[in-house]
Scaffold this motif. Structure first.
Motif, PDB file in Angstrom:
ATOM      1  N   VAL A  47       0.867  -1.179   0.000  1.00 24.11           N
ATOM      2  CA  VAL A  47       0.000   0.000   0.000  1.00 24.11           C
ATOM      3  C   VAL A  47       0.910   1.237   0.000  1.00 24.11           C
ATOM      4  N   ALA A  48       0.317   2.417  -0.135  1.00 26.62           N
ATOM      5  CA  ALA A  48       1.115   3.641  -0.126  1.00 26.62           C
ATOM      6  C   ALA A  48       0.658   4.539   1.009  1.00 26.62           C
ATOM      7  N   TYR A  49       1.524   5.485   1.369  1.00 23.77           N
ATOM      8  CA  TYR A  49       1.184   6.432   2.430  1.00 23.77           C
ATOM      9  C   TYR A  49       1.463   7.848   1.948  1.00 23.77           C
ATOM     10  N   GLY A  50       0.493   8.765   2.115  1.00 23.42           N
ATOM     11  CA  GLY A  50       0.687  10.184   1.792  1.00 23.42           C
ATOM     12  C   GLY A  50       0.277  10.524   0.373  1.00 23.42           C
ATOM     13  N   ALA A  51      -0.940  11.040   0.207  1.00 20.71           N
ATOM     14  CA  ALA A  51      -1.455  11.360  -1.124  1.00 20.71           C
ATOM     15  C   ALA A  51      -0.968  12.744  -1.557  1.00 20.71           C
ATOM     16  N   ALA A  52       0.362  12.911  -1.603  1.00 24.32           N
ATOM     17  CA  ALA A  52       0.954  14.192  -1.971  1.00 24.32           C
ATOM     18  C   ALA A  52       1.064  14.301  -3.495  1.00 24.32           C
ATOM     19  N   ALA A  53       1.218  15.552  -3.966  1.00 22.92           N
ATOM     20  CA  ALA A  53       1.329  15.785  -5.412  1.00 22.92           C
ATOM     21  C   ALA A  53       2.470  14.971  -6.013  1.00 22.92           C
ATOM     22  N   LYS A  54       3.608  14.896  -5.294  1.00 20.10           N
ATOM     23  CA  LYS A  54       4.756  14.205  -5.855  1.00 20.10           C
ATOM     24  C   LYS A  54       4.463  12.725  -6.053  1.00 20.10           C
ATOM     25  N   GLY A  55       3.604  12.165  -5.209  1.00 22.12           N
ATOM     26  CA  GLY A  55       3.220  10.772  -5.379  1.00 22.12           C
ATOM     27  C   GLY A  55       2.492  10.556  -6.701  1.00 22.12           C
ATOM     28  N   ASN A  56       1.655  11.516  -7.062  1.00 26.35           N
ATOM     29  CA  ASN A  56       0.918  11.385  -8.317  1.00 26.35           C
ATOM     30  C   ASN A  56       1.844  11.431  -9.520  1.00 26.35           C
ATOM     31  N   THR A  57       2.850  12.303  -9.469  1.00 24.57           N
ATOM     32  CA  THR A  57       3.808  12.350 -10.575  1.00 24.57           C
ATOM     33  C   THR A  57       4.515  11.013 -10.715  1.00 24.57           C
ATOM     34  N   ASP A  76      -2.767  -1.274  -3.390  1.00 21.34           N
ATOM     35  CA  ASP A  76      -4.178  -1.453  -3.029  1.00 21.34           C
ATOM     36  C   ASP A  76      -4.874  -0.142  -2.680  1.00 21.34           C
ATOM     37  N   PHE A  77      -4.184   0.664  -1.869  1.00 24.66           N
ATOM     38  CA  PHE A  77      -4.782   1.941  -1.474  1.00 24.66           C
ATOM     39  C   PHE A  77      -3.677   2.857  -0.972  1.00 24.66           C
ATOM     40  N   VAL A  78      -4.007   4.127  -0.819  1.00 25.08           N
ATOM     41  CA  VAL A  78      -3.068   5.087  -0.248  1.00 25.08           C
ATOM     42  C   VAL A  78      -3.728   5.699   0.990  1.00 25.08           C
ATOM     43  N   VAL A  79      -2.958   5.731   2.081  1.00 27.21           N
ATOM     44  CA  VAL A  79      -3.460   6.297   3.326  1.00 27.21           C
ATOM     45  C   VAL A  79      -3.106   7.787   3.353  1.00 27.21           C
ATOM     46  N   ASP A  80      -4.062   8.612   3.781  1.00 26.53           N
ATOM     47  CA  ASP A  80      -3.739  10.026   3.971  1.00 26.53           C
ATOM     48  C   ASP A  80      -4.512  10.547   5.170  1.00 26.53           C
ATOM     49  N   ALA A  81      -3.824  11.391   5.963  1.00 25.15           N
ATOM     50  CA  ALA A  81      -4.419  11.895   7.205  1.00 25.15           C
ATOM     51  C   ALA A  81      -5.527  12.906   6.939  1.00 25.15           C
ATOM     52  N   SER A  82      -5.518  13.517   5.759  1.00 20.03           N
ATOM     53  CA  SER A  82      -6.479  14.582   5.492  1.00 20.03           C
ATOM     54  C   SER A  82      -7.868  14.029   5.178  1.00 20.03           C
ATOM     55  N   PRO A  83      -8.854  14.417   5.982  1.00 22.23           N
ATOM     56  CA  PRO A  83     -10.222  13.957   5.691  1.00 22.23           C
ATOM     57  C   PRO A  83     -10.743  14.494   4.357  1.00 22.23           C
ATOM     58  N   HIS A  84     -10.097  15.559   3.838  1.00 25.38           N
ATOM     59  CA  HIS A  84     -10.531  16.126   2.556  1.00 25.38           C
ATOM     60  C   HIS A  84     -10.169  15.227   1.384  1.00 25.38           C
ATOM     61  N   LYS A  85      -9.199  14.321   1.588  1.00 23.42           N
ATOM     62  CA  LYS A  85      -8.788  13.424   0.502  1.00 23.42           C
ATOM     63  C   LYS A  85      -9.376  12.032   0.658  1.00 23.42           C
ATOM     64  N   GLN A  86      -9.684  11.657   1.892  1.00 17.68           N
ATOM     65  CA  GLN A  86     -10.211  10.311   2.140  1.00 17.68           C
ATOM     66  C   GLN A  86     -11.542  10.111   1.417  1.00 17.68           C
ATOM     67  N   GLY A  87     -11.729   8.908   0.896  1.00 16.85           N
ATOM     68  CA  GLY A  87     -12.959   8.613   0.172  1.00 16.85           C
ATOM     69  C   GLY A  87     -12.873   9.003  -1.295  1.00 16.85           C
ATOM     70  N   ARG A  88     -11.763   9.610  -1.694  1.00 15.69           N
ATOM     71  CA  ARG A  88     -11.578   9.999  -3.087  1.00 15.69           C
ATOM     72  C   ARG A  88     -10.518   9.109  -3.719  1.00 15.69           C
ATOM     73  N   PHE A  89     -10.170   9.403  -4.984  1.00 17.47           N
ATOM     74  CA  PHE A  89      -9.228   8.569  -5.727  1.00 17.47           C
ATOM     75  C   PHE A  89      -8.126   9.439  -6.305  1.00 17.47           C
ATOM     76  N   LEU A  90      -6.913   8.904  -6.341  1.00 19.24           N
ATOM     77  CA  LEU A  90      -5.795   9.655  -6.911  1.00 19.24           C
ATOM     78  C   LEU A  90      -6.049   9.900  -8.400  1.00 19.24           C
ATOM     79  N   PRO A  91      -5.722  11.110  -8.882  1.00 20.14           N
ATOM     80  CA  PRO A  91      -5.889  11.383 -10.311  1.00 20.14           C
ATOM     81  C   PRO A  91      -4.966  10.472 -11.139  1.00 20.14           C
TER      82      PRO A  91
END
Ligand SMILES: [Zn+2]
Length: 410
Positions: free
Chosen positions: A317-327, A340-355
């Motif tokens: 799995v991955a940790y930290g849905a930061a911009a650099k991760g997407n690149t 499988d999934f990426v964990v992020d502490a921000s509730p604003h990102k949880q429940g969404r999907f990486l671009p």
């Protein structure tokens, strides 16, 4: 395409710094409904100006498309960043002798992560932040926040109505503005005659030497050296008198500048750093050209690792849905079939999907339930902080992985 600073024509092959293919905008997180719709991918290509050496991304997009109300980065979710902000406020108040009669303006003040410390010391301050969601949080903290884009027009209006500032600061914004000349002209307009500007930005020297190609994304227009920032500020009558190297974002610079005619004496730090940039070959083709091959190597090593684990029946799995991760994930073509999934502490990102990769973003609780074998840390700049935070995952034998500058499995 023309250089954003000096308007020199940039040539596709000769002046190319790196080509990372096509990718969606890194902060365009998707909802479950969005997954059924088409997703826009833009070229992610960077050039180096042969005349002024400004390293810059090729795609110009409207800023309102990049910094929409859905923009999900809240500075206050990183504890190390808060400590950094607090230390800066102490230093700036001390160095510039800021008092209750001073005026401080922060450009791109986000959720008030920094100005809250300025306000605690009783120094009057105002934040400029066009992103509605973060500006709202700042106002709830009691930080006056103006929801506009900063530039020369805004600064002239503000100075006429409210006066000029003794300190104008911008952290991680200079590299993110499409019109860098207009932005710096705004800094000049907003600044009192004896006032001071500080700017923090990731250092191009570190990007190249540490292979940080994943810090390249569409919202990040310019990749800055001290020499290029000196040149851009000088064109607007601003003079850099000190520079500090900071560990943030994999290695950043903080420059201190004033109106040229009122500037303090230049400290030796400035010439010393310019000399180091020159000695390393910054601004020269052979120095920049190596990054493409290094990025390909990192991509191949990561893919080989992920496929090997998948074949062995291990869970990554991955940790930290930061911009650099997407690149990184989009350049490497990694999808939810390998992570499988990426964990992020921000509730604003949880429940969404990486671009692009469409990997689901989940809360940390999922980590405890899934007990994965490997955790890929995407924001490698926070690796130490996250390693301490994730110490409990050792209980079931999980190992931490990072891909940049080289694949590392602890
Ligand atoms: Zn140029």
């Amino acid at each position: 395409m023309r250089c954003r600073h000096c308007a020199t024509a940039l040539r596709d092959n000769e002046d190319r710094f790196i080509d990372l293919g096509h990718s969606p905008v890194s902060n365009a997180f998707l909802s479950a409904e969005d997954l059924g719709r088409a997703e826009t991918h833009y070229p992610l290509k960077v050039y180096s100006c042969p005349k002024c050496a400004l390293v810059q991304i090729d795609e110009v997009q409207r800023p309102d498309a990049l910094f929409s109300d859905d923009y999900v980065y809240f500075s206050s979710f990183s504890s190390s960043w808060l400590a950094h902000a607090r230390a800066y406020v102490d230093l700036a108040c001390d160095r510039l002798q800021l008092t209750q009669r001073s005026r401080v303006m922060e450009v791109a003040s986000n959720d008030g992560y920094l100005l809250q410390y300025m306000a605690q010391r009783g120094v009057p301050c105002v934040g400029i932040e066009p992103t509605a969601s973060t500006a709202r949080v700042a106002r709830e903290r009691g930080i006056e926040t103006i929801g506009e884009f900063f530039g020369a027009d805004f600064a002239r209006r503000f100075a006429a109505e409210r006066g000029r500032a003794d300190l104008v600061l911008g952290n991680n914004v200079l590299a993110h503005v499409p019109d860098i000349n207009d932005f710096v002209a705004g800094l000049r307009e907003a600044l009192a005659p004896a006032g001071c500007i500080t700017l923090e930005f990731p250092h191009l020297l570190q990007l190249v030497q540490q292979r940080q190609f994943d810090t390249i994304y569409h919202e990040h227009y310019s990749y800055l050296s001290l020499r290029s920032v000196q040149r851009i500020l000088a064109a607007q009558g601003l003079h850099i008198w000190d520079v500090q190297e900071l560990p943030s974002h994999g290695g950043s610079l903080r420059v201190w500048a004033q109106h040229a005619e009122h500037s303090r004496a230049v400290l030796p730090s400035v010439a010393a750093l310019v000399q180091r940039e020159d000695a390393a070959g910054l601004g020269q083709r052979h120095f920049h050209g190596a990054l493409q091959a290094q990025a390909e190597q990192i991509k191949n090593d990561l893919l080989a690792f992920l496929i090997e684990q998948r074949r062995a029946g291990k869970r990554v799995v991955a940790y930290g849905a930061a911009a650099k991760g997407n690149t990184l994930l989009n350049f490497a073509g990694v999808r939810a079939d390998l992570i499988d999934f990426v964990v992020d502490a921000s509730p604003h990102k949880q429940g969404r999907f990486l671009p692009g990769s469409h990997i689901p973003v989940v809360a940390e609780q999922r980590l405890r339930e899934a007990r994965p074998d490997f955790i890929l840390i995407l924001p490698w700049n926070l690796r130490d902080e996250l390693a301490a935070q994730l110490a409990y995952t050792r209980d079931w034998g999980a190992r931490l992985v990072s891909a940049v500058p080289t694949l590392q499995v602890d």
